[in-house]
Design a protein around this motif. Structure first.
Motif, PDB file in Angstrom:
ATOM      1  N   GLU A  78       0.818  -1.214   0.000  1.00 26.25           N
ATOM      2  CA  GLU A  78       0.000   0.000   0.000  1.00 26.25           C
ATOM      3  C   GLU A  78       0.852   1.264   0.000  1.00 26.25           C
ATOM      4  OE1 GLU A  78      -3.875  -1.908   2.324  1.00 26.25           O
ATOM      5  OE2 GLU A  78      -2.297  -0.872   3.452  1.00 26.25           O
ATOM      6  N   ARG A  79       1.928   1.283   0.758  1.00 32.08           N
ATOM      7  CA  ARG A  79       2.797   2.466   0.756  1.00 32.08           C
ATOM      8  C   ARG A  79       3.473   2.638  -0.600  1.00 32.08           C
ATOM      9  NH1 ARG A  79       3.441   0.460   6.024  1.00 32.08           N
ATOM     10  NH2 ARG A  79       2.843   1.968   7.646  1.00 32.08           N
ATOM     11  N   GLU A  80       3.827   1.545  -1.235  1.00 34.77           N
ATOM     12  CA  GLU A  80       4.406   1.621  -2.572  1.00 34.77           C
ATOM     13  C   GLU A  80       3.407   2.214  -3.562  1.00 34.77           C
ATOM     14  OE1 GLU A  80       6.136  -1.367  -6.089  1.00 34.77           O
ATOM     15  OE2 GLU A  80       5.751  -2.130  -4.066  1.00 34.77           O
ATOM     16  N   ILE A  81       2.144   1.838  -3.424  1.00 37.67           N
ATOM     17  CA  ILE A  81       1.103   2.378  -4.305  1.00 37.67           C
ATOM     18  C   ILE A  81       0.986   3.889  -4.114  1.00 37.67           C
ATOM     19  CG2 ILE A  81      -1.368   2.380  -4.780  1.00 37.67           C
ATOM     20  CD1 ILE A  81      -1.405  -0.588  -4.071  1.00 37.67           C
ATOM     21  N   CYS A  82       0.963   4.344  -2.867  1.00 38.51           N
ATOM     22  CA  CYS A  82       0.849   5.782  -2.595  1.00 38.51           C
ATOM     23  C   CYS A  82       2.038   6.548  -3.166  1.00 38.51           C
ATOM     24  CB  CYS A  82       0.738   6.022  -1.093  1.00 38.51           C
ATOM     25  SG  CYS A  82      -0.826   5.497  -0.356  1.00 38.51           S
ATOM     26  N   ASN A  83       3.236   6.034  -2.959  1.00 39.61           N
ATOM     27  CA  ASN A  83       4.424   6.716  -3.474  1.00 39.61           C
ATOM     28  C   ASN A  83       4.459   6.698  -4.993  1.00 39.61           C
ATOM     29  OD1 ASN A  83       5.455   7.349  -0.897  1.00 39.61           O
ATOM     30  ND2 ASN A  83       6.354   5.302  -0.698  1.00 39.61           N
ATOM     31  N   MET A  84       3.957   5.629  -5.600  1.00 46.38           N
ATOM     32  CA  MET A  84       3.891   5.572  -7.057  1.00 46.38           C
ATOM     33  C   MET A  84       2.920   6.623  -7.589  1.00 46.38           C
ATOM     34  SD  MET A  84       1.742   4.303  -9.737  1.00 46.38           S
ATOM     35  CE  MET A  84       0.777   2.977  -9.025  1.00 46.38           C
ATOM     36  N   MET A  85       1.788   6.785  -6.911  1.00 45.79           N
ATOM     37  CA  MET A  85       0.798   7.759  -7.359  1.00 45.79           C
ATOM     38  C   MET A  85       1.299   9.187  -7.222  1.00 45.79           C
ATOM     39  SD  MET A  85      -1.768   6.381  -8.694  1.00 45.79           S
ATOM     40  CE  MET A  85      -2.417   4.731  -8.893  1.00 45.79           C
ATOM     41  N   LYS A  86       2.148   9.444  -6.235  1.00 43.46           N
ATOM     42  CA  LYS A  86       2.699  10.798  -6.076  1.00 43.46           C
ATOM     43  C   LYS A  86       3.448  11.246  -7.325  1.00 43.46           C
ATOM     44  CE  LYS A  86       3.294  10.881  -1.042  1.00 43.46           C
ATOM     45  NZ  LYS A  86       4.271  10.966   0.074  1.00 43.46           N
ATOM     46  N   THR A 121      -3.752  10.927  10.747  1.00 41.48           N
ATOM     47  CA  THR A 121      -3.512   9.501  10.987  1.00 41.48           C
ATOM     48  C   THR A 121      -3.065   8.813   9.705  1.00 41.48           C
ATOM     49  OG1 THR A 121      -5.172   9.451  12.757  1.00 41.48           O
ATOM     50  CG2 THR A 121      -4.540   7.349  11.786  1.00 41.48           C
ATOM     51  N   ALA A 122      -3.710   9.148   8.600  1.00 35.35           N
ATOM     52  CA  ALA A 122      -3.299   8.572   7.315  1.00 35.35           C
ATOM     53  C   ALA A 122      -1.883   8.984   6.948  1.00 35.35           C
ATOM     54  CB  ALA A 122      -4.284   9.006   6.222  1.00 35.35           C
ATOM     55  N   GLN A 123      -1.524  10.246   7.232  1.00 37.29           N
ATOM     56  CA  GLN A 123      -0.162  10.707   6.950  1.00 37.29           C
ATOM     57  C   GLN A 123       0.856  10.011   7.852  1.00 37.29           C
ATOM     58  OE1 GLN A 123       0.610  13.236   4.433  1.00 37.29           O
ATOM     59  NE2 GLN A 123       2.548  12.171   4.779  1.00 37.29           N
ATOM     60  N   ALA A 124       0.504   9.834   9.122  1.00 37.94           N
ATOM     61  CA  ALA A 124       1.397   9.139  10.048  1.00 37.94           C
ATOM     62  C   ALA A 124       1.591   7.684   9.635  1.00 37.94           C
ATOM     63  CB  ALA A 124       0.833   9.209  11.468  1.00 37.94           C
ATOM     64  N   TRP A 125       0.522   7.062   9.131  1.00 38.33           N
ATOM     65  CA  TRP A 125       0.645   5.671   8.647  1.00 38.33           C
ATOM     66  C   TRP A 125       1.579   5.599   7.446  1.00 38.33           C
ATOM     67  CZ3 TRP A 125      -0.801   4.406   3.670  1.00 38.33           C
ATOM     68  CH2 TRP A 125      -0.655   3.058   3.330  1.00 38.33           C
ATOM     69  N   LEU A 126       1.426   6.519   6.496  1.00 45.31           N
ATOM     70  CA  LEU A 126       2.246   6.487   5.291  1.00 45.31           C
ATOM     71  C   LEU A 126       3.722   6.725   5.615  1.00 45.31           C
ATOM     72  CD1 LEU A 126       2.511   6.362   2.206  1.00 45.31           C
ATOM     73  CD2 LEU A 126       2.022   8.818   2.145  1.00 45.31           C
ATOM     74  N   ASP A 127       4.002   7.722   6.447  1.00 45.56           N
ATOM     75  CA  ASP A 127       5.388   8.080   6.761  1.00 45.56           C
ATOM     76  C   ASP A 127       5.970   7.259   7.900  1.00 45.56           C
ATOM     77  OD1 ASP A 127       5.112  10.014   4.816  1.00 45.56           O
ATOM     78  OD2 ASP A 127       4.648  11.621   6.238  1.00 45.56           O
ATOM     79  N   GLN A 128       5.121   6.460   8.575  1.00 43.37           N
ATOM     80  CA  GLN A 128       5.557   5.712   9.758  1.00 43.37           C
ATOM     81  C   GLN A 128       6.253   6.647  10.736  1.00 43.37           C
ATOM     82  OE1 GLN A 128       7.669   2.639   7.281  1.00 43.37           O
ATOM     83  NE2 GLN A 128       6.446   1.196   8.473  1.00 43.37           N
ATOM     84  N   ASP A 129       5.559   7.764  10.999  1.00 41.88           N
ATOM     85  CA  ASP A 129       6.095   8.866  11.797  1.00 41.88           C
ATOM     86  C   ASP A 129       5.576   8.769  13.228  1.00 41.88           C
ATOM     87  OD1 ASP A 129       6.833  11.275  12.949  1.00 41.88           O
ATOM     88  OD2 ASP A 129       6.486  12.433  11.131  1.00 41.88           O
TER      89      ASP A 129
END
Length: 430
Positions: free
Chosen positions: A118-126, A269-277
């Motif tokens: 899922e994180r790969e998908i988000c980064n690909m879409m960016k 929360t979605a941003q924290a999940w994506l960045d694992q922050d």
């Protein structure tokens, strides 16, 4: 107004867990959306269950003949079977759209499962989203059930300047999906920007288009002197620039921070999940405590004293409370949605087949009440409901007032204000 020309691609998860009602209702709403496309619009349908099946190798004009062919293809060739794969169909969808400069590309993703990349998908879409470009794809996501990662779907929609919606029970799929499709396919103002706000943090962080029948709600933070007028700019269907002067008004008697809190917590929360922050997770937990909105990093508890009427405490982190001799602490059902269930997705479990095990009767009552409130909220307009209340007798009005007070204790009123578009007009009237 001249309508925008649209390029629409539907990406449908047809894994085994989508069998029966979830897939059939999805097909029905997709077909209904096709018939609402304008002359000159184009579309395609991709179905994925590990391998990708497509209605056509390229976009097709939305004529009566092609829509009837697409309907037949969906009804005869698409069955729920296999696993869940989202990266490959999304790549193909993005490659199909955005090749012309005078149309808006729309990608709709419907799924009921979670995937590992899922994180790969988000980064690909960016890498495919370009701010300020009309032909930059808009991504709309729809999650079914509790096994999909709704924060991934929300983040994907935020990246793609679209929006996310969900149906946690099968009965609400049709209503909520139709609402999302109708809104997304009727853009009025594209590439919206707020001019004159140089220092700000917005939620969502990429402004979506202005859609027909749906107000554009934006919240955020600002440092410095806020201007008296905010200029909102965007493109019309004829590609001309349109400017709206929005007069700034100070909210004196309305807790706007509470109205916007739920969406801001979800976005962060979605941003924290994506960045694992981890620091952002702590920020979300602090915001949850301050505003009384449940989050993935906090939990609601009920504290009852021996000789005192049990109050409803605020949201507290799991590690922050402890039992004492004079207190009885109970934990209602978890009000959060989690970050998806990879095991349930891999086993192709249909949405809702694994019911949450609740140990206390109060938690079961809470679950039933939340389900009834969700169904009620989806099917009734808040403004119309309040107008109707004005026609009832005194005894009924008292009963309704007590009901609204009880719902307010569980943040249902704030949730309604954040999710129902009609509340914007209602609040202005009040």
């Amino acid at each position: 107004m001249k309508a925008f020309r649209k390029e629409v691609v539907f990406v449908i998860d047809i894994s085994g867990s989508m069998r029966d009602d979830p897939l059939e209702k999805t097909k029905y709403e997709v077909i209904g959306s096709l018939w609402k496309l304008n002359q000159g619009d184009s579309f395609n349908i991709l179905a994925s269950n590990g391998e990708v099946r497509s209605f056509s190798s390229s976009l097709e004009l939305a004529t009566e003949e092609t829509i009837m062919n697409a309907t037949e293809w969906l009804n005869t060739n698409i069955v729920a079977d296999g696993g869940t794969n989202l990266l490959l169909p999304l790549k193909q969808a993005i490659q199909m759209v955005g090749k012309t400069c005078d149309s808006i590309p729309l990608v709709f993703l419907v799924t009921d499962g979670a995937v590992e990349d899922e994180r790969e998908i988000c980064n690909m879409m960016k890498g495919h989203i370009v701010d300020g470009e009309l032909n930059s794809p808009r991504i709309f996501t729809f999650g079914i059930g509790s096994y999909c990662n709704h924060y991934f779907l929300q983040m994907l929609a935020n990246i793609g300047k679209g929006c996310h919606d969900s149906a946690y029970d099968v009965d609400s799929i049709s209503f909520r999906m139709q609402r999302l499709l109708d809104k997304a396919t009727t853009p009025l103002l594209s590439n919206v920007i707020l001019d004159g706000l140089e220092s700000h943090q917005l939620f969502p962080f990429r402004l979506p288009d202005l859609w027909s029948g749906s107000p554009l709600n934006v919240s955020g933070r600002f440092e410095g002197n806020f201007p008296d007028i905010v200029k909102v700019k965007g493109f019309l269907g004829d590609l001309s620039t349109y400017v709206i002067d929005v007069k700034v008004r100070e909210a004196k008697d309305m807790p706007l921070d509470m109205v916007c809190a739920r969406r801001e917590v979800g976005t962060l929360t979605a941003q924290a999940w994506l960045d694992q922050d981890r620091k952002l997770e702590e920020k979300v937990a602090k915001m949850s405590l301050q505003r009384g909105v449940p989050s993935e990093y906090t939990r609601m508890i009920l504290v009852q004293n021996d000789n005192v009427k049990p109050p409803l405490n605020s949201v507290l982190p799991k590690e922050k409370y402890s039992k004492s001799k004079n207190q009885r602490i109970s934990c209602p059902m978890n009000l959060n949605v989690g970050f998806g269930n990879l095991i349930a997705t891999a086993e192709n479990l249909p949405p809702g087949i694994e019911e949450l095990q609740l140990s206390e009767p109060a938690a079961k009552v809470m679950q039933a009440a939340l389900y009834c409130w969700t169904v009620f909220r989806d099917r009734f307009c808040c403004k119309c409901f309040i107008r109707t209340c004005g026609q009832v007798n005194d005894q009924c009005a008292i009963a309704l007032a007590e009901l609204c007070t009880a719902l307010a204790c569980f943040q249902c009123i704030s949730c309604c204000c954040d999710t129902c578009d009609s509340c914007t007009e209602m609040c202005s009237c009040l």
